[in-house]
Each structure stands twice: as C-alpha cells, then as structure tokens.
Design a protein around this motif. Sequence first.
Motif, short mmCIF file in Angstrom:
data_model
loop_
_atom_site.label_atom_id
_atom_site.label_comp_id
_atom_site.label_asym_id
_atom_site.label_seq_id
_atom_site.Cartn_x
_atom_site.Cartn_y
_atom_site.Cartn_z
N LEU A 159 0.86 -1.17 0.00
CA LEU A 159 0.00 0.00 0.00
C LEU A 159 0.90 1.23 0.00
N GLU A 160 0.98 1.88 -1.15
CA GLU A 160 1.86 3.04 -1.31
C GLU A 160 1.08 4.31 -0.99
N ILE A 161 1.56 5.06 0.00
CA ILE A 161 0.89 6.27 0.47
C ILE A 161 1.79 7.47 0.21
N GLY A 162 1.23 8.51 -0.39
CA GLY A 162 1.96 9.75 -0.62
C GLY A 162 1.44 10.84 0.30
N VAL A 163 2.35 11.66 0.82
CA VAL A 163 1.97 12.78 1.70
C VAL A 163 2.64 14.04 1.17
N CYS A 164 1.86 15.10 1.01
CA CYS A 164 2.42 16.36 0.50
C CYS A 164 2.02 17.51 1.42
N ASP A 165 3.03 18.21 1.95
CA ASP A 165 2.81 19.37 2.82
C ASP A 165 4.07 20.22 2.74
N ASP A 166 3.91 21.53 2.60
CA ASP A 166 5.09 22.39 2.47
C ASP A 166 5.80 22.63 3.79
N GLN A 210 5.57 5.62 -8.44
CA GLN A 210 5.34 5.11 -7.08
C GLN A 210 4.03 4.34 -6.97
N GLY A 211 3.09 4.60 -7.86
CA GLY A 211 1.83 3.85 -7.84
C GLY A 211 1.01 4.08 -6.58
N PHE A 212 0.81 5.35 -6.21
CA PHE A 212 0.06 5.64 -5.00
C PHE A 212 -1.37 5.11 -5.08
N SER A 213 -1.82 4.52 -3.98
CA SER A 213 -3.23 4.14 -3.84
C SER A 213 -3.98 5.15 -2.98
N LEU A 214 -3.23 5.85 -2.12
CA LEU A 214 -3.82 6.79 -1.17
C LEU A 214 -2.86 7.95 -0.98
N VAL A 215 -3.39 9.19 -1.00
CA VAL A 215 -2.53 10.36 -0.77
C VAL A 215 -3.18 11.28 0.26
N PHE A 216 -2.33 11.94 1.03
CA PHE A 216 -2.75 12.96 1.99
C PHE A 216 -2.17 14.29 1.52
N LEU A 217 -3.05 15.26 1.25
CA LEU A 217 -2.62 16.52 0.65
C LEU A 217 -2.99 17.70 1.55
N ASP A 218 -1.98 18.52 1.85
CA ASP A 218 -2.25 19.78 2.53
C ASP A 218 -2.99 20.68 1.55
N TRP A 219 -3.98 21.39 2.05
CA TRP A 219 -4.77 22.23 1.17
C TRP A 219 -4.00 23.47 0.74
N GLU A 220 -3.31 24.12 1.68
CA GLU A 220 -2.68 25.41 1.42
C GLU A 220 -1.18 25.24 1.20
N MET A 221 -0.76 25.29 -0.08
CA MET A 221 0.66 25.17 -0.42
C MET A 221 0.98 26.14 -1.55
N ASN A 277 3.27 -0.46 -7.37
CA ASN A 277 4.57 0.14 -7.05
C ASN A 277 5.72 -0.55 -7.78
N GLN A 278 5.39 -1.36 -8.80
CA GLN A 278 6.36 -2.02 -9.68
C GLN A 278 7.10 -3.18 -9.01
N THR A 279 6.66 -3.60 -7.84
CA THR A 279 7.18 -4.82 -7.25
C THR A 279 6.30 -5.98 -7.71
N TYR A 280 6.69 -7.20 -7.39
CA TYR A 280 5.89 -8.34 -7.81
C TYR A 280 6.08 -9.50 -6.84
#
Length: 237
Positions: free
Chosen positions: A6-13, A56-67, A169-172
């Motif tokens: 489970l690939e998770i991406g997080v973006c916050d400045d 990265q093949g994200f299935s779930l991401v957490f995004l900051d609104w204000e960036m 995520n390109q693994t197997y």
Amino acid sequence: MSMGNLEIGVCDDSLEDLKRIQIAIYKAAEKLGERESISIHLYKDGISMYKDSQSQGFSLVFLDWEMPEIDGFDLAGQLYLKNPHLKVVFVSNYESIVFDAYEYMPLWFVRKSSLERDMLKALQKYLGITTKVKLRYRMRDGFGMKHVHLESVVYVECNGHALTVWMRNQTYLQMYGTLKSIENEWKDYGFVRIHKNYLVNVKSIEEVGVRTVRLFNGMELDMGKNRRKEITEIVNR
C-alpha cells in the motif's frame, strides 16, 4: 523499492507537519494491524509528488490544502487525471475547506488540530472499501505468506503454472497455481481475464484497443481474440 503493497503519498510544504502526518499514519496503521503493509513517501511540494505519482503507484494520498505553487485542490485534480481511482484525503488547519473540497470527491478530511484521531478514521475508511487477500508466494529459500490489498494489484501474469502478481509500485510476487483459480477468487473484486495469460484489475485499464489493452502506466498487454466487446463493456460500466 519497498515491498509494502500500500503506497501512500503525503504532501505538505511544512517539514514539521510532514513528519507529524507520517507519525500519525504509522500509529493509525499500527492500531489497525497494517503497519507492515504500508510505505509512505513524503513531499514538500506538489510538483515533486506529481512527477513521482506514476512510478510510485500511490493508492492513497494525503494533501495539505494550502501550499505555494500548486495547492492541494489543484494537485488532487492533476493526480486524478493520472489515476481516476486514487483515494485522496485533504489535511488542513481550516475546517471550512470541507465544503470547497466536495467537487474533488475526497475520501476523508484530516484536521491538523486532531491529527491522530482523524487519521485513524481516514485509514479505517480506506481499508473498509478495499479488499485484502493472503497469497502464498515464492521466496529464494522457500515460500512465504503475504497479505495483499487487491487495490494495489495491476495484473497477474501466467507462464505455465508460474504466476506473477504485478503491483502498482512495480514490485511483484511469484506464486505457483493456475490463473483460472485466481480468476474465480477475484472476479467479484474488479478483475477481468483479457487473455489466457493475463488477469487484469479493471481499474488499471486505460484503453481497450483492437488486439491489446493499454494500462495506466502505458504498458500494453495482449488481448484474446473475440474478447474486445466483453472487456470494453466491463471497463465502461
């Protein structure tokens, strides 16, 4: 590349908030028994996340609104274009964004003022709409067992009695068995047999061609003769 499926991406400045969100995700995953099945990728700007999103093949991401440069809403829109099935959670100090965010169909909202409690609810929500199976896979020195989220599987390839399960995520994982048995087990979870050698997650299909199926990552797989109409109907449902 991590073997977490489970690939998770997080973006916050904010670097401080990035670390807080990462810790909150790990704590929530631990409580839900999913700590070993997740991989977290951190980004301080939306452009970097967008560039990495396909590899990265994200299935779930957490995004900051204000960036700066690109805010969480615009980033969500761009990520959806690459992966319409992506699940997005907005993270913010401002509860008022809930109403502005509806058009982006977020999975959940996480308040930074209530990070751990909201994060637990967000992960519970995600896990509640995904299916997990246990696979017996081949290792160098024998066999192992692994829980796999079907949302993260792109397709299964068959070569005789050897099966290869390819992940987002390109693994197997390599297994022994028949593709027919996997098809029977997974057919109710959005998988379609496109060829005698391929069982594909419908959510990974970008386009059905004349003799091939193109996936979200640009890869093309052979399609069985006379299967085009059936597969097109399934994809368009």
